[in-house]
Design an enzyme around this catalytic site. Structure first.
Site, PDB file in Angstrom:
ATOM      1  N   ARG A   3      37.706  13.254 101.996  1.00  0.00           N
ATOM      2  CA  ARG A   3      38.100  12.010 102.692  1.00  0.00           C
ATOM      3  C   ARG A   3      39.584  12.066 103.077  1.00  0.00           C
ATOM      4  O   ARG A   3      40.347  12.850 102.517  1.00  0.00           O
ATOM      5  CB  ARG A   3      37.871  10.802 101.767  1.00  0.00           C
ATOM      6  N   VAL A  53      34.849  11.825  77.394  1.00  0.00           N
ATOM      7  CA  VAL A  53      34.222  10.872  76.463  1.00  0.00           C
ATOM      8  C   VAL A  53      35.249   9.819  76.076  1.00  0.00           C
ATOM      9  O   VAL A  53      36.355  10.146  75.640  1.00  0.00           O
ATOM     10  CB  VAL A  53      33.733  11.573  75.168  1.00  0.00           C
ATOM     11  N   GLY A  71      34.043  -3.596  89.021  1.00  0.00           N
ATOM     12  CA  GLY A  71      34.257  -2.152  89.231  1.00  0.00           C
ATOM     13  C   GLY A  71      34.049  -1.317  87.974  1.00  0.00           C
ATOM     14  O   GLY A  71      34.488  -0.169  87.909  1.00  0.00           O
ATOM     15  N   VAL A 126      39.831   8.341  89.135  1.00  0.00           N
ATOM     16  CA  VAL A 126      40.545   9.063  88.076  1.00  0.00           C
ATOM     17  C   VAL A 126      41.573  10.031  88.672  1.00  0.00           C
ATOM     18  O   VAL A 126      42.723  10.098  88.218  1.00  0.00           O
ATOM     19  CB  VAL A 126      39.559   9.801  87.129  1.00  0.00           C
ATOM     20  N   ILE A 179      40.559   6.915  75.104  1.00  0.00           N
ATOM     21  CA  ILE A 179      40.604   7.015  73.626  1.00  0.00           C
ATOM     22  C   ILE A 179      40.661   8.485  73.220  1.00  0.00           C
ATOM     23  O   ILE A 179      39.809   9.268  73.641  1.00  0.00           O
ATOM     24  CB  ILE A 179      39.338   6.407  72.973  1.00  0.00           C
ATOM     25  N   ASP A 193      24.601   7.665  80.924  1.00  0.00           N
ATOM     26  CA  ASP A 193      26.033   7.948  80.803  1.00  0.00           C
ATOM     27  C   ASP A 193      26.393   8.146  79.318  1.00  0.00           C
ATOM     28  O   ASP A 193      27.060   9.119  78.956  1.00  0.00           O
ATOM     29  CB  ASP A 193      26.824   6.780  81.419  1.00  0.00           C
ATOM     30  N   GLU A 233      39.227  16.135  77.356  1.00  0.00           N
ATOM     31  CA  GLU A 233      39.424  14.929  76.533  1.00  0.00           C
ATOM     32  C   GLU A 233      38.911  13.668  77.228  1.00  0.00           C
ATOM     33  O   GLU A 233      38.335  12.773  76.605  1.00  0.00           O
ATOM     34  CB  GLU A 233      40.925  14.781  76.221  1.00  0.00           C
ATOM     35  N   LYS A 250      27.693  11.638  77.029  1.00  0.00           N
ATOM     36  CA  LYS A 250      28.858  11.630  76.134  1.00  0.00           C
ATOM     37  C   LYS A 250      28.457  12.013  74.706  1.00  0.00           C
ATOM     38  O   LYS A 250      29.164  12.779  74.045  1.00  0.00           O
ATOM     39  CB  LYS A 250      29.514  10.248  76.176  1.00  0.00           C
ATOM     40  N   LYS A 262      31.942  14.173  82.564  1.00  0.00           N
ATOM     41  CA  LYS A 262      31.015  14.275  81.405  1.00  0.00           C
ATOM     42  C   LYS A 262      29.710  14.969  81.762  1.00  0.00           C
ATOM     43  O   LYS A 262      29.130  15.670  80.947  1.00  0.00           O
ATOM     44  CB  LYS A 262      30.748  12.895  80.817  1.00  0.00           C
TER      45      LYS A 262
HETATM   46  N1  HSE Z   1      30.731   3.759  83.873  1.00  0.00           N
HETATM   47  C1  HSE Z   1      31.338   4.287  82.704  1.00  0.00           C
HETATM   48  C2  HSE Z   1      31.386   3.189  81.650  1.00  0.00           C
HETATM   49  C3  HSE Z   1      32.738   4.793  83.032  1.00  0.00           C
HETATM   50  O1  HSE Z   1      31.042   2.044  81.981  1.00  0.00           O
HETATM   51  O2  HSE Z   1      31.702   3.445  80.488  1.00  0.00           O
HETATM   52  C4  HSE Z   1      33.324   5.731  82.052  1.00  0.00           C
HETATM   53  O3  HSE Z   1      32.560   6.872  81.814  1.00  0.00           O
END
Ligand code: HSE
Length: 406
Positions: free
Chosen positions: A43, A126, A181, A11, A130, A195, A123, A199, A99
């Site tokens: 890195r 989540v 990925g 990101v 979008i 995850d 923003e 959110k 998040k």
């Molecule tokens: N690994 C998360 C997903 C990435 O698959 O939605 C975005 O938070």
């Protein structure tokens, strides 16, 4: 206006790219001139065009008074929390895509931002690219939100879509998601619902005005979903989706949970496929509103981060009124108070016993259904009642999945 980036991963490097590629367009449209001047990462990136901006020393950014906006794209809670709070205390606006940080320390960081008259915006935390946080806090502010629910994890949605459309096994679909990925470094967070949990906690805090922490929230992932469940769902005219939801059950209580659900094909959420995400908001004035798009990915997520940066830069001296109150005791009710219908798949039971326990149920069928196997959908009832009834039934349970009501 000078911007620093903390974390040059997927990101963070996307943010540098978006600002560099769209600098002129941003200037014309928003009248702000953005320049990335420093990037923190442990890195080395010798091949990157941004290599001259890299530093390994956080103080280079903190003590640089020419940096007005800091973008945190490191992930994880530590040291992100320390870095973000230090920057806010120094009078720098901070925007974050993290998040986990917002879900677990968001209230504190919003307070620090308020005390220092700067913004803490997130923003991108989540739904990736979008627009969700800003529409919820601004455009829908005239509503009482009764419920917010969504498909908030792209990886698990991709896996379920592969199982539904291509008949792929869970394991093969997960491997494919990792190769593409989509999955987090540790896919447990994606497939076990953590995850999506982070959110929905952020969305619940925003919609209901009180910080909702992930600890103790009922969370089930998709790792136990089988192709047999997918086939029964199909016979019910439904698909299986991982749904994260927060619902008002009285004026001062909500339920929050993450679970797989059977979603009827006529629902707005059923067609959300692959890595796409969607967030459904039930407002008392708007009715159902759906926000839909790419929930993950480098440039999509970076676009949301840059939107926040532009917002900070274009009203530099004006703080956004944005945030929520500290956690309230008993505000989040036990998931056992939730009301839902259930899909049940089992052996070693019979229809008489099932109907005696649950009343009128709907039986489902699938191709190659073993003679001993039975699958049905119960009427709507409280989770606690469902548990009691099941415990009194002589049954060998294979799976239970909730039925969504949207
Ligand atoms: N690994 C998360 C997903 C990435 O698959 O939605 C975005 O938070």
């Amino acid at each position: 206006m000078n911007v620093a980036i903390l974390g040059f991963g997927v990101v963070g490097s996307g943010v540098a790219e978006v600002i560099s590629q769209n600098r002129e367009h941003i200037k014309e449209n928003s009248n702000v001139s953005l320049k990335v001047t420093k990037i923190l990462d442990i890195r080395d990136f010798p091949e990157s065009e941004f290599a001259p901006l890299l530093t390994k020393n956080f103080d280079d950014i903190l003590s640089d008074d020419s940096i007005d906006i800091v973008c945190e794209t490191m992930g994880g809670v530590n040291p992100a929390f320390t870095f973000v709070s230090e920057c806010l205390k120094k009078g720098k606006h901070v925007v974050s895509s993290n998040k986990e940080l917002v879900a677990t320390r968001g209230f504190e960081l919003l307070e620090i931002a308020r005390e220092n008259n700067v913004n803490f915006l997130f923003e991108a935390s989540v739904g990736g690219g979008i627009p969700i946080i800003r529409p919820l806090s601004r455009c829908l502010a005239g509503n009482n939100v009764n419920e917010v629910a969504g498909i908030l994890n792209g990886t698990s949605n991709f896996i379920l879509t592969k199982m539904i459309v291509d008949g792929m096994s869970f394991e093969d679909a997960l491997k494919l998601a990792q190769n593409k990925g989509y999955a987090e470094k540790d896919p447990t967070a994606d497939v076990e619902g953590f995850d999506a949990l982070r959110k929905i906690c952020i969305l619940a805090s925003l919609c209901f005005g009180t910080h909702v922490y992930p600890d103790g929230i009922y969370t089930e992932g998709i790792s136990k979903i089988t192709l047999e469940d997918v086939a029964y769902a199909e016979s019910y005219d439904a698909v299986i989706k991982l749904i994260a939801r927060a619902k008002k059950i009285s004026d001062d209580r909500i339920t929050v949970m993450v679970t797989p659900c059977l979603v009827k094909n006529e629902s707005m959420l059923s067609g959300v496929s692959g890595v796409f995400n969607a967030c459904l908001v039930r407002g008392d004035m708007t009715g159902d509103v759906l926000m839909y798009g790419k929930g993950a990915g480098k440039l999509a997520t970076a676009s949301a981060v840059v939107g926040d940066i532009i917002d900070c830069a274009s009203n530099d001296k004006e703080r956004k009124f944005f945030g929520w109150a500290q956690e309230k005791k008993d505000f989040v009710a036990s998931y056992l108070e939730n009301e839902t219908a259930f899909y049940v798949r089992a052996t070693d039971t019979d229809k008489n016993a099932i109907e005696e326990a649950f009343g009128k149920v709907k039986y489902l069928s699938r191709e190659n259904q073993p003679e001993k196997e039975i699958a049905f959908v119960t009427p709507v009832m409280k989770e606690s009642e469902f548990g009691n009834k099941l415990s009194q039934l002589s049954i060998n349970l294979i799976s239970t999945i909730r039925i969504s009501d949207y």
